[in-house]
Design a protein around this motif. Sequence first.
Motif, PDB file in Angstrom:
ATOM      1  N   MET A   1     -10.557 -10.275  -6.112  1.00  0.00           N
ATOM      2  CA  MET A   1     -11.015  -8.990  -5.594  1.00  0.00           C
ATOM      3  C   MET A   1     -11.336  -8.023  -6.727  1.00  0.00           C
ATOM      4  SD  MET A   1      -9.162  -6.402  -2.880  1.00  0.00           S
ATOM      5  CE  MET A   1      -8.067  -5.696  -4.111  1.00  0.00           C
ATOM      6  N   ARG A   2     -10.496  -8.020  -7.773  1.00  0.00           N
ATOM      7  CA  ARG A   2     -10.745  -7.094  -8.876  1.00  0.00           C
ATOM      8  C   ARG A   2     -12.027  -7.457  -9.620  1.00  0.00           C
ATOM      9  NH1 ARG A   2      -4.617  -6.531 -11.422  1.00  0.00           N
ATOM     10  NH2 ARG A   2      -3.653  -5.656  -9.521  1.00  0.00           N
TER      11      ARG A   2
ATOM     12  N   CYS B   1      -8.331 -16.221  -0.635  1.00  0.00           N
ATOM     13  CA  CYS B   1      -9.465 -16.051  -1.538  1.00  0.00           C
ATOM     14  C   CYS B   1     -10.482 -17.169  -1.315  1.00  0.00           C
ATOM     15  CB  CYS B   1      -8.976 -16.054  -2.982  1.00  0.00           C
ATOM     16  SG  CYS B   1     -10.275 -15.676  -4.180  1.00  0.00           S
TER      17      CYS B   1
ATOM     18  N   ASP C   1       0.843  -1.199   0.000  1.00  0.00           N
ATOM     19  CA  ASP C   1       0.000   0.000   0.000  1.00  0.00           C
ATOM     20  C   ASP C   1       0.877   1.247   0.000  1.00  0.00           C
ATOM     21  OD1 ASP C   1      -2.148  -1.568   0.026  1.00  0.00           O
ATOM     22  OD2 ASP C   1      -2.620  -1.331   2.157  1.00  0.00           O
TER      23      ASP C   1
ATOM     24  N   LYS D   1      -3.937 -14.741  -2.071  1.00  0.00           N
ATOM     25  CA  LYS D   1      -4.630 -13.699  -1.328  1.00  0.00           C
ATOM     26  C   LYS D   1      -5.779 -13.151  -2.172  1.00  0.00           C
ATOM     27  CE  LYS D   1      -0.713 -12.337   1.526  1.00  0.00           C
ATOM     28  NZ  LYS D   1       0.162 -11.230   1.962  1.00  0.00           N
ATOM     29  N   TYR D   2      -6.795 -12.662  -1.460  1.00  0.00           N
ATOM     30  CA  TYR D   2      -8.010 -12.204  -2.134  1.00  0.00           C
ATOM     31  C   TYR D   2      -7.715 -11.065  -3.106  1.00  0.00           C
ATOM     32  CZ  TYR D   2     -12.781 -10.453  -2.680  1.00  0.00           C
ATOM     33  OH  TYR D   2     -13.980 -10.040  -3.198  1.00  0.00           O
ATOM     34  N   LYS D   3      -6.770 -10.157  -2.738  1.00  0.00           N
ATOM     35  CA  LYS D   3      -6.481  -9.005  -3.596  1.00  0.00           C
ATOM     36  C   LYS D   3      -5.778  -9.430  -4.879  1.00  0.00           C
ATOM     37  CE  LYS D   3      -2.040  -7.993  -1.387  1.00  0.00           C
ATOM     38  NZ  LYS D   3      -1.253  -6.995  -0.639  1.00  0.00           N
ATOM     39  N   ASN D   4      -5.082 -10.581  -4.843  1.00  0.00           N
ATOM     40  CA  ASN D   4      -4.373 -11.063  -6.025  1.00  0.00           C
ATOM     41  C   ASN D   4      -5.194 -12.054  -6.834  1.00  0.00           C
ATOM     42  OD1 ASN D   4      -2.084  -9.566  -5.365  1.00  0.00           O
ATOM     43  ND2 ASN D   4      -1.288 -11.203  -4.043  1.00  0.00           N
TER      44      ASN D   4
ATOM     45  N   GLY E   1     -11.274  -9.848   3.756  1.00  0.00           N
ATOM     46  CA  GLY E   1     -10.235  -8.827   3.734  1.00  0.00           C
ATOM     47  C   GLY E   1      -9.334  -8.981   2.515  1.00  0.00           C
ATOM     48  N   ARG E   2      -8.693  -7.903   2.137  1.00  0.00           N
ATOM     49  CA  ARG E   2      -7.864  -7.924   0.937  1.00  0.00           C
ATOM     50  C   ARG E   2      -6.672  -8.877   1.068  1.00  0.00           C
ATOM     51  NH1 ARG E   2      -6.103  -3.587  -1.243  1.00  0.00           N
ATOM     52  NH2 ARG E   2      -3.893  -3.992  -1.344  1.00  0.00           N
ATOM     53  N   ASN E   3      -6.201  -9.076   2.315  1.00  0.00           N
ATOM     54  CA  ASN E   3      -5.054  -9.957   2.531  1.00  0.00           C
ATOM     55  C   ASN E   3      -5.454 -11.342   3.029  1.00  0.00           C
ATOM     56  OD1 ASN E   3      -2.960  -8.135   1.800  1.00  0.00           O
ATOM     57  ND2 ASN E   3      -3.285  -7.047   3.741  1.00  0.00           N
TER      58      ASN E   3
END
Length: 585
Positions: free
Chosen positions: A580-581, A567, A19, A574-577, A562-564
Motif C-alpha cells: 500500500m505504501r 495484498c 487506526d 494485509k495490503y496496508k502492511n 481495501g487496506r485490510n
Amino acid sequence: HDARRIDNQLRGRAGRQGDPGSSRFYLALDDDLMRIFAPEWVGRLLTMMGMEEGQAIEDKMVSRRIAAAQKKVEERHFDSRKNLLEYDEVMDKQRKDVYGFRQRVLEGGNGKIEILDMLDKQTAINVERFLDREYGADCFAEFAARRLGVDYDGADFYRSDYEQADKTAHDKAVRAVETRVQEMIDENLGGDDPSEWNWQALSHQANTQWGLTTSDRELKKVGKDALSEIVREKALASVAAIDLSEGKEFLEEDWGRRAICDWARLKFQINLSPDELKDKTEKAVTELVHRRVLDLYRQREIAFPVMAAMARFMSDRPAQGGAQRYNREGLYHWAVERFPSATFVEEDYRTDSRAKLLERLLEVSKSAYPRVNQETIDEKLEEAFSGAKTSEPEDAKELADWVRAEMSLEVSESALTGVTKAQARDLLWNAFDARNRPEMRRMERSLLLNHLDTAWKNHLYTMDHLRSGVGLYGYAQEDPKIKYKQEGQKEFKSMWEAMEDKATDTIFRIEETEAFQESVWVIGATRHDSAPRAAAAAAISTNGTSEKKKEPIRNRRDKAVGRNDPCPCGSGKKYKNCHMREAAV
C-alpha cells in the motif's frame, strides 16, 4: 472485566486495526466487579442523591476506584496462581525424575545396569542396617513394645544382656501401669453424671492393653472408688507374667550377622553362614554379598532363556482344556536357532522327557554363554577413559577392535567416538545383550517399566490425598506448603525404595509371576502401523499423482483493494502492511 488485560484486548479488537480513535467502557453497579468491591449502600446513596435509572456516572474518582478494584482482583488471581505453582513444584520435580528414568529405558538404556545399581543400593542399605551396633537393641525394643504395650527406645537396651534388658523393660512397664490406669478411668468415668460413664469402653481398653478378662459388669460391682486399685493389681500381675525370653536372640553378639544371612536367603536365595561374616568389616561384607549376587545373576542369565522356552513350548501347567500340550518340534527349532554352535538330535526332542530336555538345554546354554562378561567391559572402559571425559577416535578404534576380538561383537567406531563413559557403556552392554542374552534384556526392560508405572500411579493417588488434606496443618500453626513439600518428598522416597525392592525381588523369581510369558514373548512384538496420512501420502507419491500446490489468495486489480484486504502480490499479508505504501508513493 476483572482484569485490565482483558479490557485492553477488548479495546484492541473493537478498534480498526490500529487506526486513531477512542474507546469507552460502560459499567453498571450490578456487574460482578462493582458488586464485589462496592457495598450495597452505594446504590442507595446515589438514589437518595437524585440519580435516575440509566443515568451515567462520570468522574475521575470513580474511574480510579474501578482501576483499584481491578488491581485487587489481579493481585488475588496472581497469588492464587503463585500458590498453585508452588504446590506443583513438588510434583514437577518428581515427574522429571520418574519420566527421565522411564525415557532412558525406552531410548535404549541398559536395563541390567539399572537393576545392578538397585541391587548394590539394596545390599549397601541392608548390610549397614543389620551391622549397626544398635540394631539388636532396636529389635528388642520393638519386640518388648509389642508384648508389654509400652514405647521403648533402643538406647534403653544398648550394651545390655538379656537379664538387664528384661528387668529394664518390665520396670518401665510397671511404672506405666499407674499412669495408664488413671488415664483410662478419667477418660471413661470422668463425668459427674454416672449415666454418662462408659464401663464397656473401660473394660475393653484394659483387656486390650494388658490381656485381662474383665467385663463391664465386674467393674461396676467394684465401683469407681476402688476401681483404680483392682485394675492396677490385675495389670501388674499380667505384666509380671509376660515372658520376653523369645527376644533373647536379639541381644546376642551375632544377631546382626544372622539377620544378614536370613535376608540374603529370603531375597536372593543365597546361602550364607554367620561364620563367613565373622570378623569382617561392613565394606567386606557388602563386597561378599555383591559377588554372590553377581554369580547368582549370571546363573539367572544362563537359565532364563531355557526356562522361557520351556514355559512356551513345554509348559508344565495344564492348558484351558485340562491337558498339557507339548510342542516338541517348536522347542527343537528354537534350540537350533538360539544356540547355532551346538549340535542337536531331533529324535531326542521327540522321545526324551521334559526334565531331561530341560537339563540338556541348561548345559547347552551354560556352554554357549561367553566367559568374558560385561564386567570385563567395565574394566576396559576404565582403561580407555582414564583421564578423559569423552572418547577420542583412537580410543573408539581400540574399543571397537577389542570387542570384535574378545566378544565377536560389531560396534562401529563412529558410534563410540565423542561419547562419555556412560554412553559407551550402554552401547557395549546393549551389543552384548543383543547377541548373548536377548530374552533377559526384554524381561529386564519390561520389569522396570511395569514396576515403575505401577508405583508411580499409586504415588499419584497418595499425593492427591495428601494435597486434599494438607490444609489442616494450618490449624497447628504450620505452613501447609512446607509440610506438603516435606511429606511429598518422604512419600516419593518411600515409593522409589519400594519400587527398587520389588524389582530386585522379582528379577530372581520371574517364573513365579503370572505375567511370565507375556513379559518375555509379547514385549517387542507390538507392530506400529503407519499413520493414515503418511500412508496416503506415500501411495500418492508412488502412483505419481499428487494434488497441485494451492496458490495463495490474490486480489484482482479490477476493483479497489481495501487496506485490510490480502495484498494482490500473493504474500498473504494485509495490503496496508505490504504494497500500500509503495502504491501511495
